[in-house]
Scaffold this active site. Structure first.
Site, PDB file in Angstrom:
ATOM      1  N   GLU A 150       0.811  -1.235   0.000  1.00  0.00           N
ATOM      2  CA  GLU A 150       0.000   0.000   0.000  1.00  0.00           C
ATOM      3  C   GLU A 150       0.840   1.279   0.000  1.00  0.00           C
ATOM      4  O   GLU A 150       0.561   2.207   0.743  1.00  0.00           O
ATOM      5  CB  GLU A 150      -0.956  -0.016   1.201  1.00  0.00           C
ATOM      6  N   ASN A 189       2.217  -5.073  -3.131  1.00  0.00           N
ATOM      7  CA  ASN A 189       0.841  -5.476  -2.830  1.00  0.00           C
ATOM      8  C   ASN A 189      -0.009  -4.246  -2.533  1.00  0.00           C
ATOM      9  O   ASN A 189       0.426  -3.346  -1.813  1.00  0.00           O
ATOM     10  CB  ASN A 189       0.904  -6.399  -1.589  1.00  0.00           C
ATOM     11  N   HIS A 225     -10.156  -6.672  -1.537  1.00  0.00           N
ATOM     12  CA  HIS A 225     -11.146  -6.498  -0.455  1.00  0.00           C
ATOM     13  C   HIS A 225     -12.361  -5.846  -1.099  1.00  0.00           C
ATOM     14  O   HIS A 225     -12.356  -4.658  -1.396  1.00  0.00           O
ATOM     15  CB  HIS A 225     -10.589  -5.599   0.652  1.00  0.00           C
ATOM     16  N   GLU A 255      -5.712 -10.998  -0.866  1.00  0.00           N
ATOM     17  CA  GLU A 255      -6.439 -10.836   0.403  1.00  0.00           C
ATOM     18  C   GLU A 255      -7.948 -10.840   0.179  1.00  0.00           C
ATOM     19  O   GLU A 255      -8.693 -10.086   0.803  1.00  0.00           O
ATOM     20  CB  GLU A 255      -6.036  -9.508   1.079  1.00  0.00           C
ATOM     21  N   ASP A 257     -11.761 -10.869   0.111  1.00  0.00           N
ATOM     22  CA  ASP A 257     -12.989 -11.089   0.870  1.00  0.00           C
ATOM     23  C   ASP A 257     -14.066 -10.189   0.275  1.00  0.00           C
ATOM     24  O   ASP A 257     -13.763  -9.231  -0.417  1.00  0.00           O
ATOM     25  CB  ASP A 257     -12.813 -10.914   2.396  1.00  0.00           C
TER      26      ASP A 257
HETATM   27  C1  XIL Z   1      -5.576  -6.370   8.703  1.00  0.00           C
HETATM   28  C2  XIL Z   1      -5.825  -7.555   9.640  1.00  0.00           C
HETATM   29  O1  XIL Z   1      -6.719  -8.435   8.996  1.00  0.00           O
HETATM   30  C3  XIL Z   1      -6.409  -7.078  10.946  1.00  0.00           C
HETATM   31  O2  XIL Z   1      -6.505  -8.162  11.864  1.00  0.00           O
HETATM   32  C4  XIL Z   1      -5.549  -5.978  11.543  1.00  0.00           C
HETATM   33  O3  XIL Z   1      -6.165  -5.466  12.696  1.00  0.00           O
HETATM   34  C5  XIL Z   1      -5.336  -4.863  10.526  1.00  0.00           C
HETATM   35  O4  XIL Z   1      -4.775  -5.402   9.339  1.00  0.00           O
HETATM   36  N1  XIL Z   1      -4.565  -4.759   3.965  1.00  0.00           N
HETATM   37  C6  XIL Z   1      -3.486  -5.504   4.404  1.00  0.00           C
HETATM   38  C7  XIL Z   1      -3.621  -6.344   5.613  1.00  0.00           C
HETATM   39  O5  XIL Z   1      -2.457  -5.545   3.714  1.00  0.00           O
HETATM   40  O6  XIL Z   1      -2.414  -6.453   6.312  1.00  0.00           O
HETATM   41  C8  XIL Z   1      -4.707  -5.866   6.525  1.00  0.00           C
HETATM   42  O7  XIL Z   1      -4.873  -6.819   7.573  1.00  0.00           O
HETATM   43  C9  XIL Z   1      -5.995  -5.644   5.753  1.00  0.00           C
HETATM   44  C10 XIL Z   1      -5.816  -4.624   4.668  1.00  0.00           C
END
Ligand code: XIL
Length: 333
Positions: A150, A189, A225, A255, A257
């Site tokens: 990010e 990423n 996400h 990641e 969801d």
């Molecule tokens: C999130 C975790 O899922 C949580 O448990 C934590 O509190 C915050 O981070 N992008 C990312 C991840 O790259 O590392 C993040 O993970 C979600 C968004």
């Protein structure tokens, strides 16, 4: 009934449940040359046997949801805590699963001390030590590292981080990671860059310039996400992935969801959620450089967005329509 009969019965029921839900995702993914992953919290491996069972049955790749972040690993300067991360690595190895390391440079979940005012030389030493120590510890065991996470903000410009004091910190991070484990594939990423748009353009430009400078960058991760109203159009996503592929990068969905909240009946929303999972997997399967498809957790019970039930198993480990959609998609020619 004598005890052994009970165990025979239970075993039978277990096998029946498995037969009903069909072949595990990892078996199907392996046939397609794809790794299917999930984000893991090692404490749950100890607390919840069903969590560990489902994880090992369905997935062939793990990523640390939190325990490989700076804030977890280097709580005080120069002091590293590897207990939880080691547990994850052991579990993956025992279950023939690949590992993604996450993450070496990010603006969040950093320890307090890193916000002290350091000189460029001090920051260089800090960054180097962290990457050398962490990547070096798992040399040969972690297949992919999210070196940078990010870096580009939602305004399509680089974010502010404590590392900024060091010019070229990003390039340096990749070079330190390569030196610490020459076999690990190194990734950039980010989220919100699955489709086309200003943010994805900015990431594309950044990665192109890194490649041109000879920075050891092997791949790009799209977090995915998503929610029922925010998901990339499949054709646009395919087009976007293709331009990154042409840079010579490997592509991972890292990641995924899909939040279930929104209007409509529950059944409709579960169907739509399944459709979004299916579309993203299809785009990945059709892109020859897309090799990894990872979900941000196993069951809704422990998701970082638990209230919006974004994963493919419900809180009781029952497969949701999204699970069956992935299973079907992996079986389609
Ligand atoms: C999130 C975790 O899922 C949580 O448990 C934590 O509190 C915050 O981070 N992008 C990312 C991840 O790259 O590392 C993040 O993970 C979600 C968004």
């Amino acid at each position: 009934m004598p005890l052994h009969l009970w165990s025979v019965l239970l075993l039978g029921l277990g096998l029946l449940a498995l037969a009903q839900s069909g072949p595990p995702l990892r078996t199907l993914a392996e046939k397609r040359g794809l790794q299917i992953g999930a984000a893991v919290e090692p404490n749950l491996l100890l607390q919840d046997p069903e969590y560990a069972r489902v994880l090992a049955r369905e997935f062939n790749l793990l990523v640390a949801e939190n325990v490989m972040k700076w804030g977890a690993l280097q709580t005080a300067r120069g002091q590293f805590n590897f207990g939880a991360a080691d547990l994850l690595v052991d579990f993956a190895q025992k279950n023939q699963m690949a590992i993604r390391g996450h993450t070496l440079v990010w603006h969040q979940q950093l320890p307090r001390w890193i916000y002290d005012r350091f000189t460029p030389a001090e920051m260089e030493a800090i960054l180097h030590q962290h990457i050398q120590t962490v990547v070096g510890r798992y040399r040969g065991k972690i297949a992919y590292w999210d070196v940078a996470n990010e870096v580009i903000g939602d305004d399509a410009r680089p974010r502010t981080t404590p590392f900024d004091v060091l010019p070229d910190y990003l390039e340096k991070a990749f070079r330190y990671a390569r030196a610490a484990d020459p076999k690990a594939k190194l990734f950039y990423n980010d989220y919100g860059a699955e489709g086309l748009g200003p943010k994805s353009d900015a990431i594309y430009a950044l990665l192109k310039s890194l490649k041109e400078k000879g920075v050891p960058l092997d791949g790009v991760g799209f977090q995915a996400h998503l929610d029922l109203n925010f998901s990339p159009e499949a054709a646009r996503m395919a087009e976007n992935l293709e331009r990154f592929a042409r840079l010579g990068l490997e592509i991972h969905i890292t990641e995924m969801d899909v939040r279930l909240s929104g209007p409509g009946s529950r059944a409709e929303r579960l169907r739509k959620q399944a459709q979004i999972y299916q579309e993203v997997l299809q785009v990945c399967l059709r892109q020859p450089r897309c090799k990894v498809f990872t979900l941000w957790g196993v069951s809704d019970a422990y998701s970082w967005r638990a209230a919006s039930e974004p994963l493919i198993f419900d809180a009781d480990y029952q497969p949701k329509p999204a699970y069956f959609a992935l299973q079907r998609t992996l079986q389609q020619p």
